[in-house]
Design a protein around this motif. Sequence first.
Motif, PDB file in Angstrom:
ATOM      1  N   THR A 144       0.833  -1.215   0.000  1.00 23.68           N
ATOM      2  CA  THR A 144       0.000   0.000   0.000  1.00 23.68           C
ATOM      3  C   THR A 144       0.862   1.257   0.000  1.00 23.68           C
ATOM      4  N   ASP A 145       1.974   1.226   0.735  1.00 25.97           N
ATOM      5  CA  ASP A 145       2.891   2.383   0.738  1.00 25.97           C
ATOM      6  C   ASP A 145       3.439   2.648  -0.662  1.00 25.97           C
ATOM      7  N   ASP A 148       0.479   3.846  -2.933  1.00 27.79           N
ATOM      8  CA  ASP A 148       0.097   5.211  -2.571  1.00 27.79           C
ATOM      9  C   ASP A 148       1.119   6.222  -3.108  1.00 27.79           C
ATOM     10  N   LYS A 203      -6.578  -2.386   1.070  1.00 32.43           N
ATOM     11  CA  LYS A 203      -5.910  -1.232   1.698  1.00 32.43           C
ATOM     12  C   LYS A 203      -5.508  -0.195   0.644  1.00 32.43           C
ATOM     13  N   THR A 204      -5.089  -0.706  -0.513  1.00 33.86           N
ATOM     14  CA  THR A 204      -4.674   0.189  -1.604  1.00 33.86           C
ATOM     15  C   THR A 204      -5.878   0.935  -2.182  1.00 33.86           C
ATOM     16  N   ALA A 207      -6.590   3.660   0.171  1.00 34.20           N
ATOM     17  CA  ALA A 207      -5.593   4.742   0.031  1.00 34.20           C
ATOM     18  C   ALA A 207      -5.871   5.576  -1.218  1.00 34.20           C
ATOM     19  N   GLU A 210      -8.565   7.932  -0.532  1.00 40.17           N
ATOM     20  CA  GLU A 210      -8.074   9.020   0.328  1.00 40.17           C
ATOM     21  C   GLU A 210      -7.202  10.005  -0.443  1.00 40.17           C
ATOM     22  N   GLU A 211      -6.468   9.500  -1.440  1.00 45.91           N
ATOM     23  CA  GLU A 211      -5.659  10.402  -2.275  1.00 45.91           C
ATOM     24  C   GLU A 211      -6.565  11.246  -3.170  1.00 45.91           C
TER      25      GLU A 211
END
Length: 446
Positions: A144-145, A148, A203-204, A207, A210-211
Motif C-alpha cells: 500500500t505504501d 500510494d 488497503k490500496t 488509500a 483518500e488520495e
Amino acid sequence: MSEKVFPKDFMWGAATASYQIEGSPLADGAGPSIWHRFSHTPGNTYNGDTGDLADDHYNRYKEDIALMKELGLKAYRFSISWSRIFPNGKGKINEKGVDFYNRLVDELLKANITPFVTLYHWDLPAALQDLGGWTNRDIAYWYTDYADYMFQRLGDRVKNWITLNEPWVMAFVGHFMGEHAPGMKDLYAAFSVVNNQLRAHSKTVKAFREENVKEGKIGITLSNTSHDPATDSQEDIDAARLAHEWTNYPLFLNPIYNGEYPSGIKEHASVFLPHNYENDLEEIKEKIDFVGINYYSGDLVKLDTKSFLGGKTVERGLPKTEMGWEIYPEGFYKILKGVQEEYNPKEVYVTENGAAFDDSVVNQEVHDENRIDYLKQHLEQALRAIQNGVTLKGYFVWSLLDNFEWALGYSKRFGIVYVDYKTQKRIIKDSGKWYSQVIKNNSFNF
C-alpha cells in the motif's frame, strides 16, 4: 452492419508487463525482483532465458509508443516494476525509476493514448521475498505504501489503476506449483498469499480513495479459464463449479463484493486458509470501480478424487494454440456474462486476451491468420456479451509485443508486433494491421 459495431467510447488497447518487455532490470539504481532471481537460477526457465534484455523497452519506449500510435491504440496497459521505485521494496526511493514511468506516461499522453497502470504484475522486490514476501502479513502495508506513492507521483495524469494482475497465478503457480517465482510448493503458503493479496488490494483501494485521484478509477485483474463439466453427472458438474470458484474470478471477487470466500472454497479448502482469516474479511470488502478479466482458453472438468479440490481436465478435441491451450471463444462469453450476473460490477474491461502461435518472418512480413481468427472469434463473443447486458467498456489485446513469456522464456510469441530479439527490430504482424482496422472502424466487420 450496425449490430457489429462496438459502443461509441469503447476503449481499444494493448497490454504488456514490466519484466516481460522492459529489460535493464537493474538499471539506474533498480533493485532485483523475484523474477530476476528466479530466471537467473539454472533450470527454472526454458533455455535459461531471462528478462535482462527482453524487448529493451526501457530504452526503446518512444519507438514503441510511436508503434502504438501507428496502430491507432486508444489505451495502453502496462505495469510498474516495484523494485525500480523502491529497490528494497520499501524505504529508500529511486528517483530514476520514477523518472522512467513519468516519461512513459507523458509520451503516451502526447500520443493521445490513455495509460492503464497495473501496480503489480508478479515482479516483487527480492528484498521483500527475503522477509517472507506475500506470505508475510506486513506485505499489505509495504504494498500500500508503494501504491500510494505511485498515486501521488502519477495520479495527476493516470486515471485508471489496477492493483494486482492475476493474483491466482502469483499464489498458486508461484507458491504451490513452483513453476513461477518465487518457486515454492506449499499449499498453505499459496492460500496465505491469496488472503494477503486481498488485504493489500483493499488497503490500496482505500488509500486511492483518500488520495482522491480526480476522475480516477481503480480495479483488479483476474485470470479465468472456462471450466465446463465433462458429462451431465452431478459429480462432474460439482467438480467444474469448484474449479471455477478456485481458479476464476469468484476466489477474489466473492471476498471483495460479498465479504466471504466462495462456498466451495470454505467447504473444501478452509483448512489451508490462514488462521483467523475471517477477521480480515470485513476490511477486504472494499468497493472497486471495475473488474479486469483475462481470458485465453477453456477446458472440460471431470471428477478426480485424487486431485486437489477433486477435478481434472479432459480433452475435447478443440484446436489449440502454441501454448497447448484449447481455443474456446464461447467460454469467453460465459466468463464475461458470469461475472456480470454474479457480482454486477460497474464496469468490466478485458485486460488480456490473445494467443501464441508459431510466427515466422517472410519477406519482412508476418502472416498470422490463425491469430486474426482467434481475435475475431473472441471479439464476436465480447460484442455478444455487451448486447446481453455486460458493462464491458474496453478490450486490451495480449500482447503488444512478442516478449519474455515467464518460465517459457522467448519460446512463445503472443505479440501483434513481432520482435527479432537479436536485432530488436519490430515488425507489425498481419494481426496488428487487422487490429488497427478494428480500432479504426470500432468493429471487426469490415
